[in-house]
Write a protein that holds these residues in place. Sequence first.
Motif, mmCIF file in Angstrom:
data_model
loop_
_atom_site.group_PDB
_atom_site.id
_atom_site.type_symbol
_atom_site.label_atom_id
_atom_site.label_comp_id
_atom_site.label_asym_id
_atom_site.label_seq_id
_atom_site.Cartn_x
_atom_site.Cartn_y
_atom_site.Cartn_z
ATOM 1 N N CYS A 163 49.285 45.956 50.464
ATOM 2 C CA CYS A 163 49.111 45.556 49.058
ATOM 3 C C CYS A 163 49.453 44.093 48.862
ATOM 4 N N ASP A 164 50.542 43.633 49.483
ATOM 5 C CA ASP A 164 50.952 42.239 49.325
ATOM 6 C C ASP A 164 49.970 41.279 49.988
ATOM 7 N N GLU A 165 49.495 41.639 51.162
ATOM 8 C CA GLU A 165 48.651 40.733 51.933
ATOM 9 C C GLU A 165 47.174 40.792 51.559
ATOM 10 N N LEU A 166 46.701 41.948 51.127
ATOM 11 C CA LEU A 166 45.274 42.089 50.843
ATOM 12 C C LEU A 166 44.955 42.180 49.354
ATOM 13 N N LEU A 167 45.649 43.069 48.658
ATOM 14 C CA LEU A 167 45.269 43.336 47.279
ATOM 15 C C LEU A 167 45.695 42.254 46.307
ATOM 16 N N ALA A 168 46.905 41.712 46.471
ATOM 17 C CA ALA A 168 47.366 40.666 45.542
ATOM 18 C C ALA A 168 46.460 39.430 45.604
ATOM 19 N N PRO A 169 46.151 38.906 46.797
ATOM 20 C CA PRO A 169 45.220 37.761 46.838
ATOM 21 C C PRO A 169 43.818 38.121 46.346
ATOM 22 N N LEU A 170 43.394 39.346 46.618
ATOM 23 C CA LEU A 170 42.079 39.776 46.151
ATOM 24 C C LEU A 170 42.037 39.818 44.630
ATOM 25 N N ALA A 171 43.098 40.330 44.013
ATOM 26 C CA ALA A 171 43.168 40.361 42.550
ATOM 27 C C ALA A 171 43.156 38.942 41.994
ATOM 28 N N MET A 172 43.880 38.040 42.652
ATOM 29 C CA MET A 172 43.905 36.645 42.219
ATOM 30 C C MET A 172 42.512 36.029 42.342
ATOM 31 N N LEU A 173 41.819 36.326 43.431
ATOM 32 C CA LEU A 173 40.477 35.813 43.652
ATOM 33 C C LEU A 173 39.519 36.308 42.569
ATOM 34 N N VAL A 174 39.590 37.584 42.247
ATOM 35 C CA VAL A 174 38.735 38.152 41.210
ATOM 36 C C VAL A 174 39.034 37.494 39.863
ATOM 37 N N MET A 175 40.319 37.300 39.584
ATOM 38 C CA MET A 175 40.700 36.666 38.322
ATOM 39 C C MET A 175 40.176 35.229 38.265
ATOM 40 N N MET A 176 40.322 34.480 39.361
ATOM 41 C CA MET A 176 39.847 33.098 39.394
ATOM 42 C C MET A 176 38.336 33.028 39.210
ATOM 43 N N GLU A 177 37.608 33.921 39.868
ATOM 44 C CA GLU A 177 36.155 33.917 39.730
ATOM 45 C C GLU A 177 35.735 34.293 38.320
ATOM 46 N N SER A 178 36.493 35.179 37.687
ATOM 47 C CA SER A 178 36.212 35.554 36.310
ATOM 48 C C SER A 178 36.418 34.366 35.373
ATOM 49 N N ILE A 179 37.518 33.640 35.574
ATOM 50 C CA ILE A 179 37.784 32.451 34.758
ATOM 51 C C ILE A 179 36.719 31.393 34.995
ATOM 52 N N GLN A 180 36.342 31.221 36.253
ATOM 53 C CA GLN A 180 35.316 30.246 36.612
ATOM 54 C C GLN A 180 33.998 30.588 35.907
ATOM 55 N N GLN A 181 33.646 31.850 35.912
ATOM 56 C CA GLN A 181 32.408 32.284 35.254
ATOM 57 C C GLN A 181 32.479 32.047 33.755
ATOM 58 N N LYS A 182 33.638 32.296 33.161
ATOM 59 C CA LYS A 182 33.824 32.088 31.728
ATOM 60 C C LYS A 182 33.667 30.608 31.378
ATOM 61 N N ILE A 183 34.204 29.733 32.233
ATOM 62 C CA ILE A 183 34.077 28.291 31.999
ATOM 63 C C ILE A 183 32.610 27.877 32.064
ATOM 64 N N ILE A 184 31.895 28.416 33.035
ATOM 65 C CA ILE A 184 30.472 28.096 33.176
ATOM 66 C C ILE A 184 29.705 28.571 31.938
ATOM 67 N N GLU A 185 29.970 29.804 31.505
ATOM 68 C CA GLU A 185 29.282 30.337 30.326
ATOM 69 C C GLU A 185 29.593 29.512 29.082
#
Length: 142
Positions: A112-134
Amino acid sequence: YKRDNLKKEETREQLYGEIIKKNSELKSREIDVEGFENLYKAHKAARLGKRDKIEVIDFELNLSRNLTLLSQSLINKTYKMSGYYSFYVHDPKEREIHALHYVDRVVQHCICDELLAPLAMLVMMESIQQKIIENGERGKST
């Protein structure tokens, strides 16, 4: 009005650049589930609220050896989950609980610490990035 708009545009571009940088860092991050340090951190997380349990005490008596063996079994791809043990809870009604053995909980925390936490962060960053683009396409500020 124009100055405020330019400032918002600069802030948006700066934020977008930071997100892209963080995004690429997360994508290129090496995952180390079998590393001793990560297993030790996972052990510390798994033992919270369980330090008085026999299984945890036994594990901690030979902590270095147990973490080394666990690390080696993960590296050699010979790790096998021990299965679950069952017990009953009677509050407020009787329920059967199935729980992982302590070693498996350590591995679960590490994953969970090594895979899921960074994955959740990545998903959140991509979501924010998409929102900025929109918002940028519509001319709105974030």
